[in-house]
Design an enzyme around this catalytic site. Sequence first.
Site, PDB file in Angstrom:
ATOM      1  N   ASP A   1      -7.080  -3.077  -7.593  1.00 41.19           N
ATOM      2  CA  ASP A   1      -7.247  -3.609  -6.565  1.00 41.19           C
ATOM      3  C   ASP A   1      -7.787  -5.138  -6.989  1.00 41.19           C
ATOM      4  O   ASP A   1      -8.155  -5.667  -7.869  1.00 41.19           O
ATOM      5  CB  ASP A   1      -8.522  -2.143  -5.654  1.00 41.19           C
ATOM      6  CG  ASP A   1      -8.510  -3.271  -4.238  1.00 41.19           C
ATOM      7  OD1 ASP A   1      -8.264  -2.751  -3.330  1.00 41.19           O
ATOM      8  OD2 ASP A   1      -9.342  -3.878  -4.262  1.00 41.19           O
TER       9      ASP A   1
ATOM     10  N   ARG B   1      -6.540  11.549  -5.708  1.00 39.33           N
ATOM     11  CA  ARG B   1      -7.730  10.465  -5.665  1.00 39.33           C
ATOM     12  C   ARG B   1      -8.453  11.151  -6.166  1.00 39.33           C
ATOM     13  O   ARG B   1      -9.588  11.310  -6.320  1.00 39.33           O
ATOM     14  CB  ARG B   1      -7.702   9.668  -4.000  1.00 39.33           C
ATOM     15  CG  ARG B   1      -8.591   9.108  -4.064  1.00 39.33           C
ATOM     16  CD  ARG B   1      -8.406   8.886  -2.603  1.00 39.33           C
ATOM     17  NE  ARG B   1      -9.316   7.819  -2.146  1.00 39.33           N
ATOM     18  CZ  ARG B   1     -10.665   7.711  -1.339  1.00 39.33           C
ATOM     19  NH1 ARG B   1     -10.955   9.383  -1.650  1.00 39.33           N
ATOM     20  NH2 ARG B   1     -11.270   7.328  -1.018  1.00 39.33           N
TER      21      ARG B   1
ATOM     22  N   ARG C   1      -3.398   6.803   1.014  1.00 38.76           N
ATOM     23  CA  ARG C   1      -3.793   7.805   1.927  1.00 38.76           C
ATOM     24  C   ARG C   1      -3.143   8.196   3.050  1.00 38.76           C
ATOM     25  O   ARG C   1      -3.138   9.530   3.576  1.00 38.76           O
ATOM     26  CB  ARG C   1      -4.941   7.838   2.292  1.00 38.76           C
ATOM     27  CG  ARG C   1      -6.534   7.534   1.302  1.00 38.76           C
ATOM     28  CD  ARG C   1      -7.483   6.891   2.445  1.00 38.76           C
ATOM     29  NE  ARG C   1      -7.320   4.804   2.274  1.00 38.76           N
ATOM     30  CZ  ARG C   1      -7.597   4.085   3.194  1.00 38.76           C
ATOM     31  NH1 ARG C   1      -8.801   4.459   3.599  1.00 38.76           N
ATOM     32  NH2 ARG C   1      -7.345   3.001   3.048  1.00 38.76           N
TER      33      ARG C   1
ATOM     34  N   ARG D   1       0.758  -1.198   0.392  1.00 39.88           N
ATOM     35  CA  ARG D   1       0.163   0.363  -0.193  1.00 39.88           C
ATOM     36  C   ARG D   1       0.954   0.951   0.525  1.00 39.88           C
ATOM     37  O   ARG D   1       1.032   2.831   0.750  1.00 39.88           O
ATOM     38  CB  ARG D   1      -0.825   0.325   1.287  1.00 39.88           C
ATOM     39  CG  ARG D   1      -1.938  -1.306   1.288  1.00 39.88           C
ATOM     40  CD  ARG D   1      -3.138  -0.563   0.468  1.00 39.88           C
ATOM     41  NE  ARG D   1      -4.456  -1.024   0.617  1.00 39.88           N
ATOM     42  CZ  ARG D   1      -5.496  -2.089   0.548  1.00 39.88           C
ATOM     43  NH1 ARG D   1      -5.895  -0.729   1.870  1.00 39.88           N
ATOM     44  NH2 ARG D   1      -6.150  -2.481   1.055  1.00 39.88           N
TER      45      ARG D   1
ATOM     46  N   TYR E   1     -15.144 -11.785  -0.189  1.00 39.95           N
ATOM     47  CA  TYR E   1     -15.330 -10.770  -0.480  1.00 39.95           C
ATOM     48  C   TYR E   1     -16.445 -10.967  -0.961  1.00 39.95           C
ATOM     49  O   TYR E   1     -18.154 -10.876  -1.426  1.00 39.95           O
ATOM     50  CB  TYR E   1     -14.495  -9.624  -0.700  1.00 39.95           C
ATOM     51  CG  TYR E   1     -13.349  -9.146  -0.369  1.00 39.95           C
ATOM     52  CD1 TYR E   1     -13.658  -7.852   1.191  1.00 39.95           C
ATOM     53  CD2 TYR E   1     -12.195  -9.363   0.030  1.00 39.95           C
ATOM     54  CE1 TYR E   1     -12.884  -7.590   1.317  1.00 39.95           C
ATOM     55  CE2 TYR E   1     -11.168  -9.231   0.883  1.00 39.95           C
ATOM     56  CZ  TYR E   1     -11.846  -7.993   1.636  1.00 39.95           C
ATOM     57  OH  TYR E   1     -10.586  -7.592   2.340  1.00 39.95           O
TER      58      TYR E   1
HETATM   59  O1  CP3 Z   1       0.396  -1.768  -2.318  1.00 42.52           O
HETATM   60  C1  CP3 Z   1      -0.684  -1.186  -3.154  1.00 42.52           C
HETATM   61  O2  CP3 Z   1       0.199   0.026  -3.035  1.00 42.52           O
HETATM   62  C2  CP3 Z   1      -0.925  -1.455  -4.633  1.00 42.52           C
HETATM   63  C3  CP3 Z   1      -2.340  -1.331  -4.224  1.00 42.52           C
HETATM   64  C4  CP3 Z   1      -2.975  -2.134  -3.627  1.00 42.52           C
HETATM   65  C5  CP3 Z   1      -4.592  -1.561  -2.776  1.00 42.52           C
HETATM   66  N1  CP3 Z   1      -5.286  -2.298  -2.284  1.00 42.52           N
HETATM   67  C6  CP3 Z   1      -5.228  -0.632  -2.996  1.00 42.52           C
HETATM   68  C7  CP3 Z   1      -6.352   0.291  -1.985  1.00 42.52           C
HETATM   69  C8  CP3 Z   1      -3.690  -3.577  -3.635  1.00 42.52           C
HETATM   70  C9  CP3 Z   1      -2.566  -4.008  -3.773  1.00 42.52           C
HETATM   71  C10 CP3 Z   1      -4.737  -3.513  -2.541  1.00 42.52           C
HETATM   72  C11 CP3 Z   1      -5.069  -5.401  -1.580  1.00 42.52           C
HETATM   73  C12 CP3 Z   1      -5.940  -5.864  -1.862  1.00 42.52           C
HETATM   74  N2  CP3 Z   1      -6.847  -4.534  -1.934  1.00 42.52           N
HETATM   75  C13 CP3 Z   1      -5.931  -6.413  -0.498  1.00 42.52           C
HETATM   76  C14 CP3 Z   1      -4.926  -7.464  -0.439  1.00 42.52           C
HETATM   77  C15 CP3 Z   1      -4.356  -6.907   0.665  1.00 42.52           C
HETATM   78  C16 CP3 Z   1      -4.648  -6.990   2.309  1.00 42.52           C
HETATM   79  O3  CP3 Z   1      -4.844  -5.284   2.318  1.00 42.52           O
HETATM   80  O4  CP3 Z   1      -4.504  -7.148   2.395  1.00 42.52           O
HETATM   81  C17 CP3 Z   1      -7.363  -6.030  -0.214  1.00 42.52           C
HETATM   82  C18 CP3 Z   1      -7.955  -7.161   0.746  1.00 42.52           C
HETATM   83  C19 CP3 Z   1      -8.168  -5.793  -0.879  1.00 42.52           C
HETATM   84  C20 CP3 Z   1      -9.760  -4.994  -0.824  1.00 42.52           C
HETATM   85  C21 CP3 Z   1     -10.043  -3.459  -0.536  1.00 42.52           C
HETATM   86  N3  CP3 Z   1      -8.677  -2.298  -0.804  1.00 42.52           N
HETATM   87  C22 CP3 Z   1     -10.032  -3.400   0.843  1.00 42.52           C
HETATM   88  C23 CP3 Z   1     -10.634  -3.965   2.101  1.00 42.52           C
HETATM   89  C24 CP3 Z   1     -10.080  -1.910   1.006  1.00 42.52           C
HETATM   90  C25 CP3 Z   1     -10.853  -1.114   2.366  1.00 42.52           C
HETATM   91  C26 CP3 Z   1     -10.124  -0.819   3.100  1.00 42.52           C
HETATM   92  C27 CP3 Z   1      -9.366   0.529   2.878  1.00 42.52           C
HETATM   93  O5  CP3 Z   1      -7.782   0.451   3.483  1.00 42.52           O
HETATM   94  O6  CP3 Z   1      -9.411   1.456   2.812  1.00 42.52           O
HETATM   95  C28 CP3 Z   1      -9.807  -0.956  -0.424  1.00 42.52           C
HETATM   96  C29 CP3 Z   1      -9.421   0.029  -0.534  1.00 42.52           C
HETATM   97  C30 CP3 Z   1      -8.354  -0.114  -1.288  1.00 42.52           C
HETATM   98  N4  CP3 Z   1      -6.976  -0.423  -2.202  1.00 42.52           N
HETATM   99  C31 CP3 Z   1      -7.070   1.380  -0.740  1.00 42.52           C
HETATM  100  C32 CP3 Z   1      -6.685   1.578  -1.717  1.00 42.52           C
HETATM  101  C33 CP3 Z   1      -5.110   2.770  -1.544  1.00 42.52           C
HETATM  102  C34 CP3 Z   1      -7.553   2.396  -0.088  1.00 42.52           C
HETATM  103  C35 CP3 Z   1      -8.588   3.762  -1.333  1.00 42.52           C
HETATM  104  C36 CP3 Z   1      -8.846   4.679  -0.722  1.00 42.52           C
HETATM  105  O7  CP3 Z   1      -8.051   5.609  -1.306  1.00 42.52           O
HETATM  106  O8  CP3 Z   1     -10.000   5.140   0.231  1.00 42.52           O
END
Ligand code: CP3
Length: 344
Positions: A75, A38, A29, A25, A152
């Site tokens: 994602d 964003r 944010r 990540r 999910y």
């Molecule tokens: O790592 C990176 O920078 C690459 C991008 C990336 C994102 N999600 C961007 C993201 C990667 C590799 C993921 C993987 C992901 N997404 C996983 C597996 C890794 C982990 O964290 O366990 C999972 C379970 C998801 C599903 C997901 N996406 C959830 C549960 C959420 C909400 C929780 C949160 O952190 O807000 C997301 C949103 C998400 N994916 C964000 C980002 C940058 C935040 C979104 C925003 O900008 O509001």
Amino acid sequence: MAEQKKLLRALAGETQDVPPIWMMRQAGRYLPEYRATRAQAGDFLSLCYNPELAAEVTLQPIRRYGFDAAILFADILLIPQALGADLWFVTGEGPRLSTITSEADFAKLGPVSDIHETLNPIYETVRILSRELPSETTLIGFAGAPWTVATYMIAGRGTPDQGPAHALREENTALFEALLARITEATIEYLSMQIDAGAEVVKIFDSWAGSLKGEAFEKYALEPCRQITAALKERYPHIPVIGFPREAGDKYVGFAKATGIDCVALDNSVDPEWAAANVQVDGCVQGNLASRHMVTGGQDLIDETRRIVAAFKNGPHIFNLGHGITPDADPDNVQLMIDTVRNG
Ligand code: CP3
């Protein structure tokens, strides 16, 4: 030709004085420049599907910190969407999807051959990145592991214990396995397209692998990872695969050998000395600093970073966190971690 990029050298099994470093990540944010882009995109999914802006946020942490790898900004839940599930994100809460609990729900999903129509912008992001990244930076593509994606799709949201997915697995095993097979097949095609577009490494995120116990772990975490890796290795023998069976505990031991992956990513519940003796003996490991140090910083961050680097110094290692960096992290703590890894 000898491989020059630090991350690829670690994945090829080379022990380095200073390990390559990147962060789960890393585009996110906690960075003001991410929040600005964003806002420009409108919302998270619009950002994922806008190749120019998705490439921009992928590059932001590379410019700021000079990480050794960039991970495609996308994602794991884009695959369900490409298969026809509804997907939206509720601000402050997380993802929401249409649920899959019956054969009728499953029948509404589209064929794997249709996914690229939705996912084409992601491949374009990869193409932009492979042109624009510095020559020393490795580009990582990724997908969710079938079990984690299924949790999910079944529940329609994140759940603390993956209860609905476990219930379906027990009550309608045939439907559960059909769903896993569809996701597995889609994931192979999705990762293949990322590689064709320029991804040099792929990572499979199984964030909820730890909730599968005993034989269920072998069947639904290990086996799909093995299938995806085998299919990719047949098409792309030289593309390394990183697996992340998060919270696998003792099941981390032997996971790389059993699945064919080149590197195991370790969460922060694993003791690094134990992992060096029991997991790194089989090849490269990645991890495993607790993400909270990016919030709290200070001497604890320095001490724990040094401990992890020292524990893994006799084998191939990629320095990383044990899970994603959180929005409340301080960007200065990220710099402190990098300086500690690179300067000792
Ligand atoms: O790592 C990176 O920078 C690459 C991008 C990336 C994102 N999600 C961007 C993201 C990667 C590799 C993921 C993987 C992901 N997404 C996983 C597996 C890794 C982990 O964290 O366990 C999972 C379970 C998801 C599903 C997901 N996406 C959830 C549960 C959420 C909400 C929780 C949160 O952190 O807000 C997301 C949103 C998400 N994916 C964000 C980002 C940058 C935040 C979104 C925003 O900008 O509001």
